[in-house]
Design a protein around this motif. Sequence first.
Motif, PDB file in Angstrom:
ATOM      1  N   PHE A  13     -34.853 -14.089 -21.685  1.00  0.00           N
ATOM      2  CA  PHE A  13     -35.696 -13.824 -20.533  1.00  0.00           C
ATOM      3  C   PHE A  13     -36.886 -12.947 -20.917  1.00  0.00           C
ATOM      4  O   PHE A  13     -38.027 -13.223 -20.534  1.00  0.00           O
ATOM      5  CB  PHE A  13     -34.867 -13.156 -19.431  1.00  0.00           C
ATOM      6  N   ILE A  14     -36.651 -11.919 -21.696  1.00  0.00           N
ATOM      7  CA  ILE A  14     -37.736 -11.021 -22.121  1.00  0.00           C
ATOM      8  C   ILE A  14     -38.727 -11.760 -23.014  1.00  0.00           C
ATOM      9  O   ILE A  14     -39.949 -11.620 -22.857  1.00  0.00           O
ATOM     10  CB  ILE A  14     -37.149  -9.777 -22.832  1.00  0.00           C
ATOM     11  N   ILE A  15     -38.235 -12.570 -23.928  1.00  0.00           N
ATOM     12  CA  ILE A  15     -39.127 -13.330 -24.816  1.00  0.00           C
ATOM     13  C   ILE A  15     -39.989 -14.298 -24.006  1.00  0.00           C
ATOM     14  O   ILE A  15     -41.196 -14.414 -24.227  1.00  0.00           O
ATOM     15  CB  ILE A  15     -38.318 -14.061 -25.895  1.00  0.00           C
ATOM     16  N   LEU A  39     -30.531 -12.071 -21.547  1.00  0.00           N
ATOM     17  CA  LEU A  39     -31.533 -11.028 -21.320  1.00  0.00           C
ATOM     18  C   LEU A  39     -32.645 -11.090 -22.371  1.00  0.00           C
ATOM     19  O   LEU A  39     -33.828 -10.977 -22.049  1.00  0.00           O
ATOM     20  CB  LEU A  39     -30.861  -9.646 -21.327  1.00  0.00           C
ATOM     21  N   THR A  40     -32.282 -11.298 -23.617  1.00  0.00           N
ATOM     22  CA  THR A  40     -33.273 -11.405 -24.695  1.00  0.00           C
ATOM     23  C   THR A  40     -34.174 -12.619 -24.504  1.00  0.00           C
ATOM     24  O   THR A  40     -35.398 -12.524 -24.648  1.00  0.00           O
ATOM     25  CB  THR A  40     -32.564 -11.484 -26.059  1.00  0.00           C
ATOM     26  N   ASN A  99     -46.814 -14.058 -20.294  1.00  0.00           N
ATOM     27  CA  ASN A  99     -47.849 -13.047 -20.038  1.00  0.00           C
ATOM     28  C   ASN A  99     -48.990 -13.108 -21.036  1.00  0.00           C
ATOM     29  O   ASN A  99     -50.058 -12.543 -20.783  1.00  0.00           O
ATOM     30  CB  ASN A  99     -47.241 -11.645 -20.042  1.00  0.00           C
ATOM     31  N   GLN A 141     -40.852 -14.016 -20.859  1.00  0.00           N
ATOM     32  CA  GLN A 141     -41.822 -13.248 -20.079  1.00  0.00           C
ATOM     33  C   GLN A 141     -42.998 -12.817 -20.952  1.00  0.00           C
ATOM     34  O   GLN A 141     -44.140 -12.863 -20.509  1.00  0.00           O
ATOM     35  CB  GLN A 141     -41.145 -12.013 -19.473  1.00  0.00           C
ATOM     36  N   LEU A 142     -42.730 -12.400 -22.171  1.00  0.00           N
ATOM     37  CA  LEU A 142     -43.814 -11.994 -23.060  1.00  0.00           C
ATOM     38  C   LEU A 142     -44.704 -13.172 -23.414  1.00  0.00           C
ATOM     39  O   LEU A 142     -45.933 -13.034 -23.503  1.00  0.00           O
ATOM     40  CB  LEU A 142     -43.243 -11.356 -24.331  1.00  0.00           C
ATOM     41  N   LYS A 143     -44.105 -14.347 -23.622  1.00  0.00           N
ATOM     42  CA  LYS A 143     -44.910 -15.528 -23.935  1.00  0.00           C
ATOM     43  C   LYS A 143     -45.755 -15.960 -22.739  1.00  0.00           C
ATOM     44  O   LYS A 143     -46.910 -16.332 -22.880  1.00  0.00           O
ATOM     45  CB  LYS A 143     -44.019 -16.674 -24.392  1.00  0.00           C
TER      46      LYS A 143
END
Length: 68
Positions: free
Chosen positions: A21-23, A18-19, A29, A25-27
């Motif tokens: 995936f979030i990282i 999950l972490t 975006n 997505q932020l990169k």
Amino acid sequence: MPQLDTSSWFTMILAMILTLFIIMQLKINSYKIYNTMEVKKQAPNYSPKPWEYKWTKIYLPLSLPLHY
């Protein structure tokens, strides 16, 4: 010999995925993607020919002014 405690592995692996995936997505975006559907026209590569360097003009005999 003590046994390895694997009861928390599922939670740690799930949190790690999950972490990540979030990282990611932020990169992703943070990139600016320009969504233009217009086709950009490129200028053709033009190289002058040797005979184009000199200005010449051809005069037709019938287009010359008449002098009496």
